[in-house]
Design a protein around this motif. Structure first.
Motif, PDB file in Angstrom:
ATOM      1  N   PHE A   1       0.859  -1.189   0.000  1.00 24.82           N
ATOM      2  CA  PHE A   1       0.000   0.000   0.000  1.00 24.82           C
ATOM      3  C   PHE A   1       0.891   1.234   0.000  1.00 24.82           C
ATOM      4  O   PHE A   1       1.726   1.405   0.894  1.00 24.82           O
ATOM      5  N   LEU A   2       0.714   2.081  -1.006  1.00 21.53           N
ATOM      6  CA  LEU A   2       1.575   3.259  -1.184  1.00 21.53           C
ATOM      7  C   LEU A   2       3.028   2.800  -1.222  1.00 21.53           C
ATOM      8  O   LEU A   2       3.377   1.987  -2.048  1.00 21.53           O
ATOM      9  N   TRP A   3       3.887   3.306  -0.297  1.00 22.54           N
ATOM     10  CA  TRP A   3       5.295   2.902  -0.304  1.00 22.54           C
ATOM     11  C   TRP A   3       5.522   1.604   0.484  1.00 22.54           C
ATOM     12  O   TRP A   3       6.608   1.015   0.431  1.00 22.54           O
ATOM     13  N   ILE A   4       4.525   1.168   1.238  1.00 22.88           N
ATOM     14  CA  ILE A   4       4.660   0.000   2.107  1.00 22.88           C
ATOM     15  C   ILE A   4       4.647  -1.275   1.250  1.00 22.88           C
ATOM     16  O   ILE A   4       3.688  -1.533   0.530  1.00 22.88           O
ATOM     17  N   LYS A   5       5.704  -2.055   1.358  1.00 24.02           N
ATOM     18  CA  LYS A   5       5.835  -3.243   0.517  1.00 24.02           C
ATOM     19  C   LYS A   5       4.971  -4.409   0.988  1.00 24.02           C
ATOM     20  O   LYS A   5       4.517  -5.211   0.178  1.00 24.02           O
ATOM     21  N   ASP A   6       4.779  -4.520   2.295  1.00 30.80           N
ATOM     22  CA  ASP A   6       3.994  -5.635   2.833  1.00 30.80           C
ATOM     23  C   ASP A   6       3.330  -5.183   4.137  1.00 30.80           C
ATOM     24  O   ASP A   6       4.015  -4.872   5.109  1.00 30.80           O
ATOM     25  N   LEU A   7       1.998  -5.149   4.150  1.00 26.01           N
ATOM     26  CA  LEU A   7       1.262  -4.713   5.342  1.00 26.01           C
ATOM     27  C   LEU A   7       1.431  -5.667   6.520  1.00 26.01           C
ATOM     28  O   LEU A   7       1.118  -5.311   7.655  1.00 26.01           O
ATOM     29  N   ALA A   8       1.923  -6.874   6.241  1.00 27.51           N
ATOM     30  CA  ALA A   8       2.102  -7.865   7.307  1.00 27.51           C
ATOM     31  C   ALA A   8       3.508  -7.808   7.919  1.00 27.51           C
ATOM     32  O   ALA A   8       3.819  -8.601   8.810  1.00 27.51           O
ATOM     33  N   LYS A   9       4.338  -6.866   7.447  1.00 31.21           N
ATOM     34  CA  LYS A   9       5.702  -6.740   7.964  1.00 31.21           C
ATOM     35  C   LYS A   9       5.955  -5.298   8.422  1.00 31.21           C
ATOM     36  O   LYS A   9       5.276  -4.376   7.968  1.00 31.21           O
ATOM     37  N   PRO A  10       6.934  -5.093   9.303  1.00 34.67           N
ATOM     38  CA  PRO A  10       7.253  -3.728   9.763  1.00 34.67           C
ATOM     39  C   PRO A  10       7.775  -2.865   8.620  1.00 34.67           C
ATOM     40  O   PRO A  10       8.306  -3.372   7.630  1.00 34.67           O
ATOM     41  N   ASP A  11       7.616  -1.548   8.775  1.00 30.97           N
ATOM     42  CA  ASP A  11       8.092  -0.602   7.766  1.00 30.97           C
ATOM     43  C   ASP A  11       8.815   0.542   8.483  1.00 30.97           C
ATOM     44  O   ASP A  11       8.257   1.171   9.390  1.00 30.97           O
ATOM     45  N   VAL A  12      10.052   0.815   8.083  1.00 30.03           N
ATOM     46  CA  VAL A  12      10.891   1.819   8.754  1.00 30.03           C
ATOM     47  C   VAL A  12      10.299   3.218   8.626  1.00 30.03           C
ATOM     48  O   VAL A  12      10.219   3.967   9.606  1.00 30.03           O
ATOM     49  N   VAL A  13       9.882   3.589   7.425  1.00 22.70           N
ATOM     50  CA  VAL A  13       9.322   4.930   7.193  1.00 22.70           C
ATOM     51  C   VAL A  13       8.069   5.123   8.038  1.00 22.70           C
ATOM     52  O   VAL A  13       7.851   6.176   8.635  1.00 22.70           O
ATOM     53  N   LEU A  14       7.261   4.079   8.108  1.00 18.86           N
ATOM     54  CA  LEU A  14       6.020   4.144   8.892  1.00 18.86           C
ATOM     55  C   LEU A  14       6.325   4.325  10.384  1.00 18.86           C
ATOM     56  O   LEU A  14       5.622   5.050  11.089  1.00 18.86           O
ATOM     57  N   ALA A  15       7.406   3.683  10.847  1.00 25.66           N
ATOM     58  CA  ALA A  15       7.801   3.809  12.248  1.00 25.66           C
ATOM     59  C   ALA A  15       8.185   5.249  12.583  1.00 25.66           C
ATOM     60  O   ALA A  15       7.786   5.793  13.620  1.00 25.66           O
ATOM     61  N   VAL A  16       8.945   5.880  11.694  1.00 28.18           N
ATOM     62  CA  VAL A  16       9.349   7.278  11.895  1.00 28.18           C
ATOM     63  C   VAL A  16       8.126   8.195  11.867  1.00 28.18           C
ATOM     64  O   VAL A  16       7.985   9.102  12.692  1.00 28.18           O
ATOM     65  N   LEU A  17       7.226   7.941  10.916  1.00 25.01           N
ATOM     66  CA  LEU A  17       5.999   8.737  10.819  1.00 25.01           C
ATOM     67  C   LEU A  17       5.120   8.571  12.060  1.00 25.01           C
ATOM     68  O   LEU A  17       4.504   9.532  12.518  1.00 25.01           O
ATOM     69  N   ALA A  18       5.081   7.361  12.608  1.00 20.64           N
ATOM     70  CA  ALA A  18       4.284   7.105  13.810  1.00 20.64           C
ATOM     71  C   ALA A  18       4.798   7.951  14.969  1.00 20.64           C
ATOM     72  O   ALA A  18       4.024   8.565  15.701  1.00 20.64           O
ATOM     73  N   GLY A  19       6.126   7.988  15.134  1.00 21.74           N
ATOM     74  CA  GLY A  19       6.713   8.787  16.204  1.00 21.74           C
ATOM     75  C   GLY A  19       6.528  10.275  15.989  1.00 21.74           C
ATOM     76  O   GLY A  19       6.179  11.012  16.921  1.00 21.74           O
ATOM     77  N   ALA A  20       6.740  10.728  14.755  1.00 21.78           N
ATOM     78  CA  ALA A  20       6.644  12.162  14.444  1.00 21.78           C
ATOM     79  C   ALA A  20       5.209  12.671  14.596  1.00 21.78           C
ATOM     80  O   ALA A  20       4.978  13.726  15.197  1.00 21.78           O
ATOM     81  N   THR A  21       4.250  11.918  14.066  1.00 22.40           N
ATOM     82  CA  THR A  21       2.850  12.354  14.160  1.00 22.40           C
ATOM     83  C   THR A  21       2.343  12.261  15.601  1.00 22.40           C
ATOM     84  O   THR A  21       1.536  13.078  16.032  1.00 22.40           O
ATOM     85  N   GLN A  22       2.849  11.271  16.352  1.00 17.46           N
ATOM     86  CA  GLN A  22       2.490  11.149  17.762  1.00 17.46           C
ATOM     87  C   GLN A  22       2.972  12.379  18.539  1.00 17.46           C
ATOM     88  O   GLN A  22       2.248  12.949  19.356  1.00 17.46           O
ATOM     89  N   TYR A  23       4.203  12.790  18.260  1.00 16.86           N
ATOM     90  CA  TYR A  23       4.793  13.928  18.976  1.00 16.86           C
ATOM     91  C   TYR A  23       4.053  15.227  18.652  1.00 16.86           C
ATOM     92  O   TYR A  23       3.694  15.992  19.550  1.00 16.86           O
ATOM     93  N   TYR A  24       3.810  15.463  17.380  1.00 17.37           N
ATOM     94  CA  TYR A  24       3.150  16.711  16.984  1.00 17.37           C
ATOM     95  C   TYR A  24       1.708  16.741  17.458  1.00 17.37           C
ATOM     96  O   TYR A  24       1.209  17.785  17.898  1.00 17.37           O
TER      97      TYR A  24
END
Length: 220
Positions: A127-150
């Motif tokens: 989905f989008l840049w994510i290669k496999d929804l059943a596996k972790p994604d580095v970009v998604l991890a960074v976005l999770a932290g950044a959006t959580q903080y803001y």
């Protein structure tokens, strides 16, 4: 908790079937279904979010009175804390109110972890840049932290009070924790958290504008 887990599994399957009737490509239908489920959950939590945001705005308005109390009782920190809590109670303010929606979401997050671990259909789905929804994604991890903080910054009041500083520190460490957790879990759950944070930011900005306008009109 098992009832919530099973209910969310059935709910997600139901939503995905509706989306799949419109979007037949699974590489998009699952991602859109996750975002749609996130939106529905956030709508359900709107009353709680509004209450927390209003508390945050009122706390910001109380800053001058807080500073006067701190100055008046600067030699008696315990008394200053007691008077500060009385002030919060008088104006219906919860100093940690900005963290409440995040804490309420934890049971939902845990239940969704169960959901995505028990739905085999997402394996190998991109989905989008994510290669496999059943596996972790580095970009998604960074976005999770950044959006959580803001999102936390928007929710928590700008104040020098100990409670506000505590909420700020909690938000910072929660953001780091979310980066770590999202890097370990399936991208499907990380996508939910990022979408949830983005929707939360939109709700916070809109509610703050409406509440500040309302307060200005009342003062006038």
């Amino acid at each position: 908790m098992s009832h919530l887990n099973n209910a969310l599994v059935e709910f997600f399957i139901f939503i995905h079937k509706i989306v799949a009737n419109v979007i037949t490509n699974e590489n998009y239908s699952y991602g859109v279904a996750i975002i749609l489920v996130t939106l529905i959950i956030k709508i359900i939590l709107v009353p709680l979010n509004i209450k927390s945001i209003r508390s945050s705005i009122r706390m910001t308005k109380l800053q001058p009175k807080q500073k006067k109390l701190q100055e008046k009782y600067k030699n008696d920190p315990q008394r200053a804390q007691q008077e500060l809590m009385k002030l919060y109670k008088e104006y219906g303010v919860n100093p940690l109110g900005g963290c409440l929606p995040m804490l309420i979401q934890w049971p939902i997050l845990i239940a969704l972890y169960y959901v995505f671990n028990n739905i085999n259909g997402i394996s190998g789905i991109s989905f989008l840049w994510i290669k496999d929804l059943a596996k972790p994604d580095v970009v998604l991890a960074v976005l999770a932290g950044a959006t959580q903080y803001y999102s936390g910054l928007l929710m928590n009041p700008a104040s020098d009070s100990p409670q506000a500083k505590q909420a700020k520190n909690m938000n910072f460490f929660m953001s780091l924790f979310m980066i770590y957790i999202t890097f370990k879990i399936k991208a499907a759950l990380g996508l939910y958290w990022v979408a949830s944070n983005i929707i939360q930011m939109g709700q916070t900005i809109l509610t703050k504008k409406l509440e500040e306008k309302h307060m200005t009109e009342n003062d006038a």
